[in-house]
Structures are given as structure tokens and as C-alpha cells.
Design a protein around this motif. Structure first.
Motif, PDB file in Angstrom:
ATOM      1  N   LEU A   1       1.379  10.140  -6.559  1.00 12.78           N
ATOM      2  CA  LEU A   1       2.250   9.359  -5.680  1.00 12.78           C
ATOM      3  C   LEU A   1       3.361  10.239  -5.126  1.00 12.78           C
ATOM      4  O   LEU A   1       3.898  11.104  -5.824  1.00 12.78           O
TER       5      LEU A   1
ATOM      6  N   ASN B   1       2.644   1.653  -3.616  1.00 10.23           N
ATOM      7  CA  ASN B   1       1.769   1.810  -4.786  1.00 10.23           C
ATOM      8  C   ASN B   1       0.653   2.837  -4.606  1.00 10.23           C
ATOM      9  O   ASN B   1       0.071   3.283  -5.604  1.00 10.23           O
ATOM     10  N   HIS B   2       0.354   3.222  -3.354  1.00 11.79           N
ATOM     11  CA  HIS B   2      -0.814   4.083  -3.157  1.00 11.79           C
ATOM     12  C   HIS B   2      -0.570   5.270  -2.229  1.00 11.79           C
ATOM     13  O   HIS B   2      -1.495   6.054  -2.016  1.00 11.79           O
ATOM     14  N   TRP B   3       0.608   5.420  -1.666  1.00  9.09           N
ATOM     15  CA  TRP B   3       0.842   6.550  -0.765  1.00  9.09           C
ATOM     16  C   TRP B   3       1.003   7.811  -1.605  1.00  9.09           C
ATOM     17  O   TRP B   3       1.999   7.976  -2.312  1.00  9.09           O
ATOM     18  N   SER B   4       0.022   8.671  -1.532  1.00  3.04           N
ATOM     19  CA  SER B   4      -0.009   9.847  -2.408  1.00  3.04           C
ATOM     20  C   SER B   4      -0.169  11.117  -1.589  1.00  3.04           C
ATOM     21  O   SER B   4      -0.354  11.092  -0.372  1.00  3.04           O
TER      22      SER B   4
ATOM     23  N   LEU C   1       0.827  -1.208   0.000  1.00  2.00           N
ATOM     24  CA  LEU C   1       0.000   0.000   0.000  1.00  2.00           C
ATOM     25  C   LEU C   1       0.860   1.256   0.000  1.00  2.00           C
ATOM     26  O   LEU C   1       0.533   2.247  -0.670  1.00  2.00           O
TER      27      LEU C   1
END
Length: 224
Positions: A90, A64-67, A61
Motif C-alpha cells: 500500500l 484499501n487497495h492503492w499500492s 478502492l
């Protein structure tokens, strides 16, 4: 619970050898307890699997998804006032990789701590004579101390000279600490619910007195 002379404790520390209980004679179980769930094979495997899943999911997570929110620029030439819009992108790679590394280290620390605690969780302590080789006459005296931890199979344990062992106060009144001048480890003997000399006692205080009494039987030079 007396200790050996300081000069005895400063001797060269060696790794404790393993021994099969079935290879000994005159075995006498002086301490035994049922392992808690986390100390059993299935319990430890379950906790390690959960640790792997949680750490892996956190790494996935994060990478790939920490924005982070970024304001969208207003088109040039637009006369109307429009509410500022945000879009998520990202975070920089170094930030995501750094946090992933932290998740990985945390997972490894948990797994290492669990295995270290399991290696010190004592299942039983057995007094026995040395292994008998083919053609050798069995030794009658009890000379070896076998400590079986949760990390060992039921027929295997650490073996060292019983005369070089001593007991110390544990972290609280429900345990005693087993130490040896031969090995570098320390073993926590949890007295609650344990059998001392193959007998259970109603209180930890009685169990403590009994195990000290048993220790003085085979280490009279340390009694005091």
C-alpha cells in the motif's frame, strides 16, 4: 428586452420569499415546460445515488487497495542470478488520504452543481394577485410573479413584485433570462417545447416574441 435603470438594480438584495400558488387569485401561467429527467425528483435522486456510489467506491478502492511495486531484495549469499521480483505494498497513508479527499470533493462538487442547476431550472412562471387573508377582499390586479423551479413542489414558488422584473438574452437563442431587482437569482427560461401564455408555438423564435409581448403587458414602463 429592456432593463431597469442601474440605480434600481443596485438596491439591497433580499432572499426571495416562497408562496403557495393556491393562496393567490387570478393566476395566469405565462410560461410552463416539462422538466428533463435529471430535473425530476426521481432523476435527481438517481444521479445523486450514482454519485454517492461512485465516490464511495473510489474512496474505498483508493484507501484499501492503492499500492505500488517494491523490489524484493535478493537473499545474501545466493550465487545464482535470479530475476528481480516485485511485491506490491500500500502506498503511504498521506498519498491515499489525499486522493480520497480529492474523490470526496469531486463528488460534492457534482452534487452541489446538480442541485444548483435544478434550483435555476424553471418549471413555470405565473402571474397572480397577492395572497388573500381571511376577511380581506381579493385584489383584482395582477401584482406578483411566481417562479416555480424544479427544486419546488408544484404548488410552491418564489414570489416577488412583477413590476421589478425584466428579461435578458439567454446563453443561446433557445432561452431567455429572467431577472429581478428584488432577488439575487437568475432564472433560465428554456423556450424549446415550452408553453407561452398556455399555448405552444412551432419555433423558439415565435415563443421568444410571445413571451416578450406578454411581459410588456404587465410591465409597460419597461417596454422599449
Amino acid at each position: 428586452m429592456s432593463r431597469p435603470h442601474p440605480s434600481q438594480r443596485t438596491r439591497q438584495v433580499k432572499k426571495l420569499p416562497l408562496i403557495h400558488v393556491n393562496d393567490t387569485t387570478k393566476a395566469r401561467t405565462i410560461f410552463a415546460r416539462r422538466l428533463p429527467f435529471w430535473g425530476t425528483t426521481f432523476g435527481t435522486a438517481g444521479f445523486l445515488l450514482c454519485d454517492l456510489i461512485i465516490s464511495g467506491s473510489a474512496i474505498h478502492l483508493t484507501y484499501n487497495h492503492w499500492s505500488e511495486g517494491v523490489a524484493v531484495a535478493t537473499p545474501e549469499g545466493s550465487q545464482e542470478k535470479q530475476p528481480q521480483q516485485m511485491e506490491y505494498q500500500l502506498r503511504p497513508t498521506w498519498q491515499r488520504v489525499g486522493l480520497c479527499a480529492a474523490h470526496f470533493v469531486a463528488g460534492c462538487c457534482f452534487a452541489g452543481g446538480l442541485l444548483a442547476m435544478k434550483a435555476q431550472l424553471v418549471r413555470s412562471v405565473i402571474l397572480a394577485s397577492p395572497p388573500v387573508r381571511p376577511g380581506q377582499k381579493p385584489v383584482g390586479e395582477i401584482r406578483r410573479l411566481i417562479v416555480q423551479t424544479a427544486a419546488h413542489r408544484k404548488d410552491v414558488g418564489y414570489s416577488f413584485s412583477a413590476k421589478d422584473t425584466w428579461l435578458e438574452k439567454g446563453r443561446d437563442d433557445t432561452e431567455v433570462l429572467l431577472r429581478s431587482s428584488y432577488g439575487s437569482g437568475r432564472f433560465h427560461l428554456k423556450l424549446a417545447g415550452a408553453s407561452i401564455d398556455e399555448q405552444k408555438y412551432p419555433s423558439t423564435e415565435e415563443s421568444r416574441k410571445k413571451i416578450i409581448e406578454v411581459w410588456r403587458e404587465f410591465t409597460p414602463q419597461k417596454a422599449g
